[in-house]
Motif scaffolding. Sequence first.
Motif, PDB file in Angstrom:
ATOM      1  N   SER A  36      33.579  41.433  38.184  1.00  0.00           N
ATOM      2  CA  SER A  36      34.911  40.892  38.478  1.00  0.00           C
ATOM      3  C   SER A  36      35.769  42.018  39.039  1.00  0.00           C
ATOM      4  CB  SER A  36      35.571  40.330  37.216  1.00  0.00           C
ATOM      5  OG  SER A  36      34.780  39.323  36.617  1.00  0.00           O
ATOM      6  N   ARG A  37      36.850  41.641  39.704  1.00  0.00           N
ATOM      7  CA  ARG A  37      37.744  42.633  40.303  1.00  0.00           C
ATOM      8  C   ARG A  37      39.187  42.210  40.091  1.00  0.00           C
ATOM      9  NH1 ARG A  37      37.506  46.261  45.169  1.00  0.00           N
ATOM     10  NH2 ARG A  37      39.620  46.420  46.037  1.00  0.00           N
ATOM     11  N   ILE A  38      40.003  43.162  39.676  1.00  0.00           N
ATOM     12  CA  ILE A  38      41.441  42.965  39.568  1.00  0.00           C
ATOM     13  C   ILE A  38      42.105  43.967  40.499  1.00  0.00           C
ATOM     14  CG2 ILE A  38      43.465  43.146  38.073  1.00  0.00           C
ATOM     15  CD1 ILE A  38      41.618  42.450  35.710  1.00  0.00           C
ATOM     16  N   THR A  39      42.937  43.480  41.406  1.00  0.00           N
ATOM     17  CA  THR A  39      43.677  44.352  42.310  1.00  0.00           C
ATOM     18  C   THR A  39      45.146  44.317  41.924  1.00  0.00           C
ATOM     19  OG1 THR A  39      42.116  43.926  44.114  1.00  0.00           O
ATOM     20  CG2 THR A  39      44.246  44.865  44.712  1.00  0.00           C
ATOM     21  N   LEU A  40      45.726  45.499  41.730  1.00  0.00           N
ATOM     22  CA  LEU A  40      47.133  45.628  41.371  1.00  0.00           C
ATOM     23  C   LEU A  40      47.950  45.750  42.648  1.00  0.00           C
ATOM     24  CD1 LEU A  40      45.409  46.558  38.907  1.00  0.00           C
ATOM     25  CD2 LEU A  40      47.239  48.144  38.352  1.00  0.00           C
ATOM     26  N   ARG A  41      48.885  44.840  42.829  1.00  0.00           N
ATOM     27  CA  ARG A  41      49.770  44.862  43.988  1.00  0.00           C
ATOM     28  C   ARG A  41      51.217  44.844  43.505  1.00  0.00           C
ATOM     29  NH1 ARG A  41      46.455  44.475  48.234  1.00  0.00           N
ATOM     30  NH2 ARG A  41      44.531  43.256  48.062  1.00  0.00           N
ATOM     31  N   THR A  58      34.284  38.094  33.739  1.00  0.00           N
ATOM     32  CA  THR A  58      32.985  38.229  33.097  1.00  0.00           C
ATOM     33  C   THR A  58      32.446  39.625  33.367  1.00  0.00           C
ATOM     34  OG1 THR A  58      31.848  37.378  35.066  1.00  0.00           O
ATOM     35  CG2 THR A  58      32.457  35.782  33.376  1.00  0.00           C
ATOM     36  N   GLY A  59      31.822  40.209  32.364  1.00  0.00           N
ATOM     37  CA  GLY A  59      31.174  41.496  32.551  1.00  0.00           C
ATOM     38  C   GLY A  59      32.151  42.604  32.878  1.00  0.00           C
ATOM     39  N   PRO A  60      31.624  43.713  33.420  1.00  0.00           N
ATOM     40  CA  PRO A  60      32.497  44.829  33.806  1.00  0.00           C
ATOM     41  C   PRO A  60      33.490  44.401  34.889  1.00  0.00           C
ATOM     42  CG  PRO A  60      30.188  45.509  33.750  1.00  0.00           C
ATOM     43  CD  PRO A  60      30.195  44.024  33.638  1.00  0.00           C
ATOM     44  N   VAL A  61      34.696  44.970  34.827  1.00  0.00           N
ATOM     45  CA  VAL A  61      35.767  44.605  35.754  1.00  0.00           C
ATOM     46  C   VAL A  61      36.236  45.862  36.490  1.00  0.00           C
ATOM     47  CG1 VAL A  61      38.070  43.603  35.992  1.00  0.00           C
ATOM     48  CG2 VAL A  61      36.515  42.768  34.199  1.00  0.00           C
ATOM     49  N   ARG A  62      36.211  45.818  37.810  1.00  0.00           N
ATOM     50  CA  ARG A  62      36.781  46.915  38.590  1.00  0.00           C
ATOM     51  C   ARG A  62      38.271  46.671  38.770  1.00  0.00           C
ATOM     52  NH1 ARG A  62      35.049  51.038  41.377  1.00  0.00           N
ATOM     53  NH2 ARG A  62      32.881  50.330  41.357  1.00  0.00           N
ATOM     54  N   VAL A  63      39.087  47.666  38.410  1.00  0.00           N
ATOM     55  CA  VAL A  63      40.541  47.591  38.553  1.00  0.00           C
ATOM     56  C   VAL A  63      40.954  48.570  39.639  1.00  0.00           C
ATOM     57  CG1 VAL A  63      42.759  47.909  37.400  1.00  0.00           C
ATOM     58  CG2 VAL A  63      40.809  46.953  36.124  1.00  0.00           C
ATOM     59  N   VAL A  64      41.625  48.070  40.670  1.00  0.00           N
ATOM     60  CA  VAL A  64      42.011  48.881  41.822  1.00  0.00           C
ATOM     61  C   VAL A  64      43.526  48.821  41.984  1.00  0.00           C
ATOM     62  CG1 VAL A  64      41.708  49.272  44.294  1.00  0.00           C
ATOM     63  CG2 VAL A  64      39.820  48.325  42.951  1.00  0.00           C
ATOM     64  N   ALA A 114      46.542  47.686  34.119  1.00  0.00           N
ATOM     65  CA  ALA A 114      46.101  46.312  33.866  1.00  0.00           C
ATOM     66  C   ALA A 114      45.728  46.194  32.401  1.00  0.00           C
ATOM     67  CB  ALA A 114      44.914  45.948  34.749  1.00  0.00           C
ATOM     68  N   MET A 115      46.509  45.430  31.648  1.00  0.00           N
ATOM     69  CA  MET A 115      46.289  45.266  30.213  1.00  0.00           C
ATOM     70  C   MET A 115      45.973  43.813  29.884  1.00  0.00           C
ATOM     71  SD  MET A 115      46.617  48.198  28.750  1.00  0.00           S
ATOM     72  CE  MET A 115      47.277  49.828  29.112  1.00  0.00           C
ATOM     73  N   LEU A 116      44.997  43.624  29.010  1.00  0.00           N
ATOM     74  CA  LEU A 116      44.637  42.295  28.522  1.00  0.00           C
ATOM     75  C   LEU A 116      45.117  42.157  27.088  1.00  0.00           C
ATOM     76  CD1 LEU A 116      41.012  42.203  29.940  1.00  0.00           C
ATOM     77  CD2 LEU A 116      42.876  40.691  30.664  1.00  0.00           C
ATOM     78  N   MET A 117      45.895  41.099  26.818  1.00  0.00           N
ATOM     79  CA  MET A 117      46.450  40.884  25.486  1.00  0.00           C
ATOM     80  C   MET A 117      46.194  39.447  25.048  1.00  0.00           C
ATOM     81  SD  MET A 117      50.030  43.020  25.790  1.00  0.00           S
ATOM     82  CE  MET A 117      50.267  42.960  24.009  1.00  0.00           C
ATOM     83  N   PRO A 118      45.614  39.245  23.863  1.00  0.00           N
ATOM     84  CA  PRO A 118      45.372  37.883  23.396  1.00  0.00           C
ATOM     85  C   PRO A 118      46.679  37.140  23.169  1.00  0.00           C
ATOM     86  CG  PRO A 118      45.045  39.466  21.620  1.00  0.00           C
ATOM     87  CD  PRO A 118      45.255  40.272  22.864  1.00  0.00           C
ATOM     88  N   VAL A 119      46.660  35.853  23.480  1.00  0.00           N
ATOM     89  CA  VAL A 119      47.888  35.056  23.373  1.00  0.00           C
ATOM     90  C   VAL A 119      47.687  33.894  22.411  1.00  0.00           C
ATOM     91  CG1 VAL A 119      48.723  35.651  25.678  1.00  0.00           C
ATOM     92  CG2 VAL A 119      47.220  33.671  25.386  1.00  0.00           C
ATOM     93  N   ARG A 120      48.821  33.364  21.969  1.00  0.00           N
ATOM     94  CA  ARG A 120      48.782  32.210  21.075  1.00  0.00           C
ATOM     95  C   ARG A 120      48.269  30.983  21.832  1.00  0.00           C
ATOM     96  NH1 ARG A 120      51.353  33.930  16.686  1.00  0.00           N
ATOM     97  NH2 ARG A 120      52.905  35.587  16.920  1.00  0.00           N
ATOM     98  N   LEU A 155      36.297  48.800  34.000  1.00  0.00           N
ATOM     99  CA  LEU A 155      36.565  48.543  32.590  1.00  0.00           C
ATOM    100  C   LEU A 155      35.445  47.726  31.970  1.00  0.00           C
ATOM    101  CD1 LEU A 155      38.624  48.509  30.146  1.00  0.00           C
ATOM    102  CD2 LEU A 155      39.433  46.318  31.105  1.00  0.00           C
ATOM    103  N   ARG A 156      34.980  48.173  30.800  1.00  0.00           N
ATOM    104  CA  ARG A 156      34.032  47.410  29.993  1.00  0.00           C
ATOM    105  C   ARG A 156      34.626  47.298  28.592  1.00  0.00           C
ATOM    106  NH1 ARG A 156      31.071  50.512  33.575  1.00  0.00           N
ATOM    107  NH2 ARG A 156      29.335  49.463  34.609  1.00  0.00           N
TER     108      ARG A 156
END
Length: 301
Positions: free
Chosen positions: A183-188, A199-205, A214-220, A264-265
């Motif tokens: 997967s890929r996340i691009t910060l703009r 899914t799986g490792p994520v490339r953050v650019v 890029a932060m992942l936080m669990p939500v209600r 990120l893994r």
Amino acid sequence: MHRHLPSAVLAGSLAASLLLPAPAAHATHTASAPTPRTIAHSPALQEVDIAVTPEGITAPSVLRSGAITFHVRSADPAGSWIGLVRLRPGVSLKTYLADLRRAMGDDPVTGGRAVARDAEMLGGAAVAHAPAAATLNVAPGTYHLVDFQDLGLPDLADRVRRVTVLPGRPAAASRPRAAGPTSRITLRDGGFDAPGVLTGPVRVVNRSRQHNEAMLMPVRPGTTLADLDSFFGAVDAGHDPGGSPFTGGPTGVVPLSPGRSAVLRTELPSGTYALVSWVRDLDSGRMFAARGMRALVTVQG
């Protein structure tokens, strides 16, 4: 940079190749920080364990240049945000840390601009309750590992770990190759380009004009984008949001300078997460998350 928020607001804690072959290097780490089970090893990578406790960081002091995977595991109840930084020529660690405190305190614009001038940010891993790893491309030079959660402590300078990166690659290890990013996340500047399912490792650019994360936080259950907007709008304006959509602290990639990337893994449980940045715009002082840099994604383990 970040601005720390009370843990009650976030409903959880919130607030960068080896000289010896890899097996000898691992002997320098604490035995209580095993490699996360979901992360395979690769002969082309250096695998570095970073163990964090309330007393500080345990990490190697000498690495070899190239792709380095930093496996971060924290026993600190507050979690850890471990970043690798390279100070600009002529900048002392004392100056950088003073500017970092300003940036993550009450002077996010002037302090943040000073931090951007002070150092190149290569990223790293933020961990809360689940281990995480970040793979970074590192050139030869002198670097520092910083736990951004330590900024309020009087012995901050003593907690920073200096790392010397020498030219060359480590000896190859006879281990299976790690899976590449799926997967890929691009910060703009206006938000994230991200799939709905990670899914799986994520490339953050980072393609934004300044350092970002890029932060992942669990939500209600049932959390919507409108809920995130209401929360970040209140925080950005300096108001009490009156509750939090989050059920835990952040896991992800800490600030990257423009043009930098990291893979990120994590061992995050499957579920719905908010993808957010806690960084402020160095022009306006506003939180990027309050300007649309937020998303809801599904993490599939």
